[in-house]
Write an enzyme that holds these catalytic residues in place. Structure first.
Site, mmCIF file in Angstrom:
data_model
loop_
_atom_site.group_PDB
_atom_site.id
_atom_site.type_symbol
_atom_site.label_atom_id
_atom_site.label_comp_id
_atom_site.label_asym_id
_atom_site.label_seq_id
_atom_site.Cartn_x
_atom_site.Cartn_y
_atom_site.Cartn_z
ATOM 1 C CB THR A 64 -23.117 29.332 -3.166
ATOM 2 O OG1 THR A 64 -22.263 29.439 -4.241
ATOM 3 C CG2 THR A 64 -23.203 27.879 -2.527
ATOM 4 C CB THR B 31 -32.252 32.522 -3.151
ATOM 5 O OG1 THR B 31 -32.718 31.254 -1.356
ATOM 6 C CG2 THR B 31 -32.939 33.406 -3.414
ATOM 7 C CG ASP C 297 -24.598 34.628 -2.952
ATOM 8 O OD1 ASP C 297 -25.104 33.963 -2.624
ATOM 9 O OD2 ASP C 297 -23.267 35.013 -2.209
ATOM 10 C CB ALA D 62 -28.379 37.746 2.959
ATOM 11 C CG ASP D 63 -26.823 32.245 5.540
ATOM 12 O OD1 ASP D 63 -27.802 31.446 5.003
ATOM 13 O OD2 ASP D 63 -25.713 32.388 5.228
ATOM 14 C CE LYS E 224 -23.217 35.826 -0.092
ATOM 15 N NZ LYS E 224 -24.696 34.578 0.128
ATOM 16 N N GLY E 225 -22.855 32.556 4.399
ATOM 17 C CA GLY E 225 -21.960 31.212 4.151
ATOM 18 C C GLY E 225 -23.090 30.391 4.839
ATOM 19 N N GLY E 226 -24.177 30.376 5.162
ATOM 20 C CA GLY E 226 -24.641 28.890 5.864
ATOM 21 C C GLY E 226 -24.497 27.927 5.124
ATOM 22 C CD GLU F 262 -21.568 32.529 -0.869
ATOM 23 O OE1 GLU F 262 -22.549 31.525 -0.739
ATOM 24 O OE2 GLU F 262 -21.738 32.827 -0.159
HETATM 25 C C1 A5P Z 1 -23.593 30.159 0.501
HETATM 26 O O1 A5P Z 1 -22.540 30.245 1.278
HETATM 27 C C2 A5P Z 1 -24.497 31.096 1.322
HETATM 28 O O2 A5P Z 1 -23.690 32.773 1.385
HETATM 29 C C3 A5P Z 1 -25.997 31.788 0.960
HETATM 30 O O3 A5P Z 1 -25.493 32.298 0.091
HETATM 31 C C4 A5P Z 1 -26.591 32.123 1.566
HETATM 32 O O4 A5P Z 1 -26.828 30.527 2.688
HETATM 33 C C5 A5P Z 1 -28.785 31.752 1.398
HETATM 34 O O5 A5P Z 1 -29.264 30.899 1.369
HETATM 35 P P1 A5P Z 1 -29.708 30.577 0.965
HETATM 36 O O6 A5P Z 1 -30.427 30.781 -0.248
HETATM 37 O O7 A5P Z 1 -30.071 28.747 1.015
HETATM 38 O O8 A5P Z 1 -31.093 30.663 2.334
#
Ligand code: A5P
Length: 247
Positions: free
Chosen positions: A55, A58, A108, A110-111, A121-123, A130
């Site tokens: 999610t 990206t 996936d 990552a933050d 993760k989890g932004g 996930e």
């Molecule tokens: C979603 O819950 C997040 O783990 C995203 O995978 C993570 O925040 C990266 O997001 P962006 O690709 O929007 O930076």
């Protein structure tokens, strides 16, 4: 194939500058870097096998690239309602995780990601699903623009998914761990829970902290992905997409 000289601590066994190259070096926007890694990730998708999809912004680019490339995947397991909507809009079938026994590849973002391939993760708030899909997948391909690579995790506030009735208790416990917890205002996860973002945590040992936070009653999941980190990192840089693998 050549080493990329990313410095000591990089667990590289293979690193290469892939075919995806910028047309105007040093002038790439973050979105262009994300698009480049998203396109490179399509090369990891196994035709005929179930794909796991993360999610975020990206991943949105990845879903779009997947649709254009028309890789014949029978179906995808999605980590959020957001990704499900986008996958289905692209004509990619989404199946429930309970219907599958194997996922070959999980893609996936990552933050933050560190040199040992542990992540925050989890932004976007989808961390629990996930983490579940990542646990099932054989290979976790992390796609990120270069700003996400950090020497040490923790500048990005750590998201923690919490059962609503436990919110205040969990926040007190997180404070005891040295962090400053903040409830994410007006946000509910796909699972009906709240997110507490924790600032200022000192993350010396990501795996231990991940386990410690998950042990707090009322915590569903925290955004440290250290016990199951990434296997492959596709990092978007002005010099192209750098691929590296965890040893
Ligand atoms: C979603 O819950 C997040 O783990 C995203 O995978 C993570 O925040 C990266 O997001 P962006 O690709 O929007 O930076």
């Amino acid at each position: 194939m050549r080493g990329l000289g990313l410095g000591p601590g990089w667990p590289l066994v293979r690193a290469a500058t892939l075919e995806v190259r910028p047309s105007h070096q040093n002038a790439m926007t973050k979105d262009e870097l994300k698009r480049a890694v998203a396109a490179a990730a399509v090369g990891f998708v196994m035709p005929g096998e179930i794909l796991g999809v993360g999610t975020g912004s990206t991943v949105d680019f990845f879903i779009d690239a997947l649709a254009v490339a028309k890789v014949p995947v029978p179906a995808a397991v999605s980590s959020s309602e957001r990704s499900t909507r986008r996958l289905e809009a692209c004509g990619i079938r989404v199946v429930d995780l309970n219907e599958v026994t194997e996922i070959s590849v999980y893609v996936d973002g990552a933050d933050e990601i560190d040199p040992g391939f542990s992540m925050i993760k989890g932004g976007g708030g989808a961390l629990t699903r996930e983490k579940i899909v990542a646990a099932v997948a054989r290979t976790f391909v992390c796609i990120a623009d270069g700003s996400k690579l950090v020497e040490r995790l923790g500048s990005f506030p750590l998201p923690v998914e919490v059962i609503p009735m436990a919110r205040q208790y969990v926040m007190r416990e997180l404070q005891r761990l040295g962090g400053t917890p903040r409830l994410r205002a007006g946000f509910m996860t796909d699972n009906g829970n709240v997110i507490v973002d924790v600032l200022g945590l000192r993350i010396d040992e990501p795996q231990k902290l991940e386990q410690r936070i998950d042990g707090i009653a009322g915590v569903v999941t925290n955004g440290l992905f250290a016990r199951r980190g990434a296997d492959v990192l596709l990092l978007g840089t002005p010099d192209g997409v750098r691929e590296s693998r965890r040893v």
